[in-house]
Motif scaffolding. Structure first.
Motif, mmCIF file in Angstrom:
data_model
loop_
_atom_site.group_PDB
_atom_site.id
_atom_site.type_symbol
_atom_site.label_atom_id
_atom_site.label_comp_id
_atom_site.label_asym_id
_atom_site.label_seq_id
_atom_site.Cartn_x
_atom_site.Cartn_y
_atom_site.Cartn_z
ATOM 1 N N LEU A 147 -5.219 2.734 -7.044
ATOM 2 C CA LEU A 147 -4.634 2.275 -6.172
ATOM 3 C C LEU A 147 -5.723 1.118 -5.455
ATOM 4 O O LEU A 147 -4.862 0.295 -5.339
ATOM 5 N N LEU A 148 -6.789 1.276 -5.386
ATOM 6 C CA LEU A 148 -8.225 0.414 -5.561
ATOM 7 C C LEU A 148 -7.925 -1.136 -6.488
ATOM 8 O O LEU A 148 -7.453 -2.158 -5.452
ATOM 9 N N ILE A 149 -7.025 -0.893 -7.738
ATOM 10 C CA ILE A 149 -7.308 -2.103 -8.717
ATOM 11 C C ILE A 149 -5.801 -2.984 -7.444
ATOM 12 O O ILE A 149 -5.622 -3.701 -7.515
ATOM 13 N N TYR A 194 -10.661 2.459 -1.950
ATOM 14 C CA TYR A 194 -8.967 1.791 -1.495
ATOM 15 C C TYR A 194 -9.354 1.538 -0.042
ATOM 16 O O TYR A 194 -8.013 1.178 0.317
ATOM 17 N N SER A 195 -9.908 2.951 0.299
ATOM 18 C CA SER A 195 -9.133 3.785 1.506
ATOM 19 C C SER A 195 -9.545 2.507 3.062
ATOM 20 O O SER A 195 -9.243 2.461 3.798
ATOM 21 N N LEU A 220 -6.725 6.133 -15.662
ATOM 22 C CA LEU A 220 -7.584 5.984 -14.672
ATOM 23 C C LEU A 220 -7.240 7.426 -13.511
ATOM 24 O O LEU A 220 -5.627 7.412 -13.331
ATOM 25 N N PRO A 221 -8.219 8.418 -12.509
ATOM 26 C CA PRO A 221 -7.301 8.631 -11.644
ATOM 27 C C PRO A 221 -6.771 7.747 -10.877
ATOM 28 O O PRO A 221 -7.063 6.157 -10.269
ATOM 29 N N ILE A 268 1.058 -1.517 0.193
ATOM 30 C CA ILE A 268 -0.164 0.136 0.178
ATOM 31 C C ILE A 268 0.647 1.095 -0.136
ATOM 32 O O ILE A 268 0.121 2.019 -1.031
ATOM 33 N N PHE A 269 2.386 1.424 0.507
ATOM 34 C CA PHE A 269 2.516 2.653 1.174
ATOM 35 C C PHE A 269 3.811 2.471 -0.150
ATOM 36 O O PHE A 269 3.565 3.954 -1.252
#
Length: 283
Positions: A67-69, A128-129, A61-62, A46-47
């Motif tokens: 991040l979600l992917i 993603y959060s 994509l934004p 994640i980091f």
């Protein structure tokens, strides 16, 4: 002369023994660090993703959607490679939902925000959060398994469960009523005062007060939070103009959230062990 010889020999022997002990301790520390780093696989990804998408804009994509992917892909990889078990993925999914509920409320109340655009945002919160909360659960589950964690003098669930529930509710209710986090922190010390964590490193047992482990995990999450906000994973109101250090008082919030997380993991571990009854010397 003979006495001096024996004294020198004893000193040499003592020095060799001390060196061996020191090397053994260093080896144990390195092995412990390796197990901890493996348990942190999900948070590390994640980091790394936060840093990558911050400095290298990805196409199509934004950032929040990428991040979600990345989080979903990592979750699949960890399951397929055996880094996580199916039961652990279930726990992580539960934490994702718990974290997402908290995020939706906190963003609505203005505690922090996600200022960037994204197709996967719901009421201002990118999906993603939830994985950032799930990564805490991932660490707890893996560390528990890798270090063969056991608990000594675990308090009755009639005390621990209501405490965890009130801790979680206080994250919501303090916006409308008193913030009782310091009272809850004191109750944590009372309830878990006699509880110890037993863990193994290379077959050798170590132990630590559970309350201390709560604080240490909460403190390191606070450090991680500073890194995450630096990479603009989310933004506190005082960081809108320029990044600044997250207030040290947030350690107490993470400490309390870790307690809720730990209790859920401990409960599910107990259930997996076929509801083995709690004893005075562990679970």
């Amino acid at each position: 002369m003979r006495n001096q010889f024996f004294v020198k020999e004893a000193n040499v022997h003592g020095s060799s023994t001390s060196t061996i002990k020191l090397l053994g301790s260093l080896y144990q520390l390195v092995h412990f660090g390796w197990q901890q780093s493996m348990a942190c696989s999900f948070p590390v990804v994640i980091f790394a993703a936060l840093a990558l998408t911050q400095f290298i804009p990805l196409p199509l994509l934004p950032r929040y959607d990428w991040l979600l992917i990345i989080c979903l892909t990592m979750q699949i990889i960890m399951l397929r490679t055996g880094l996580e078990t199916r039961d652990e993925v279930k726990v992580i999914t539960l934490f994702h939902l718990i974290g997402l509920c908290l995020e939706l409320f906190k963003v609505h109340m203005g505690s922090w925000s996600y200022p960037e655009e994204g197709y996967s945002k719901i009421f201002g919160v990118p999906l993603y959060s939830g994985f950032m909360y799930a990564s805490v659960a991932s660490y707890l589950c893996q560390a528990w398994r890798r270090l063969q964690v056991d608990l000594i003098q675990w308090p009755p669930f009639t005390a621990a469960v209501p405490l965890a529930a009130v801790i979680y509710l206080n994250f919501f209710t303090h916006h409308f009523w008193l913030d009782i986090r310091w009272i809850l922190s004191g109750l944590v010390l009372v309830v878990f005062w006699k509880t110890w964590v037993i863990y193994k490193v290379n077959g050798k047992c170590y132990r630590m007060p559970l309350a201390l482990s709560f604080f240490l995990i909460g403190f390191f999450i606070w450090i991680a939070e500073n890194i995450a906000t630096y990479f603009k994973a989310w933004q506190y109101p005082n960081q809108a103009g320029a990044w600044s250090l997250v207030h040290l008082g947030k350690v107490s919030s993470w400490l309390l959230l870790v307690i809720v997380s730990f209790l859920i993991v401990a409960t599910l571990k107990l259930y997996k062990e076929k509801r083995r009854p709690l004893r005075g010397n562990g679970i």
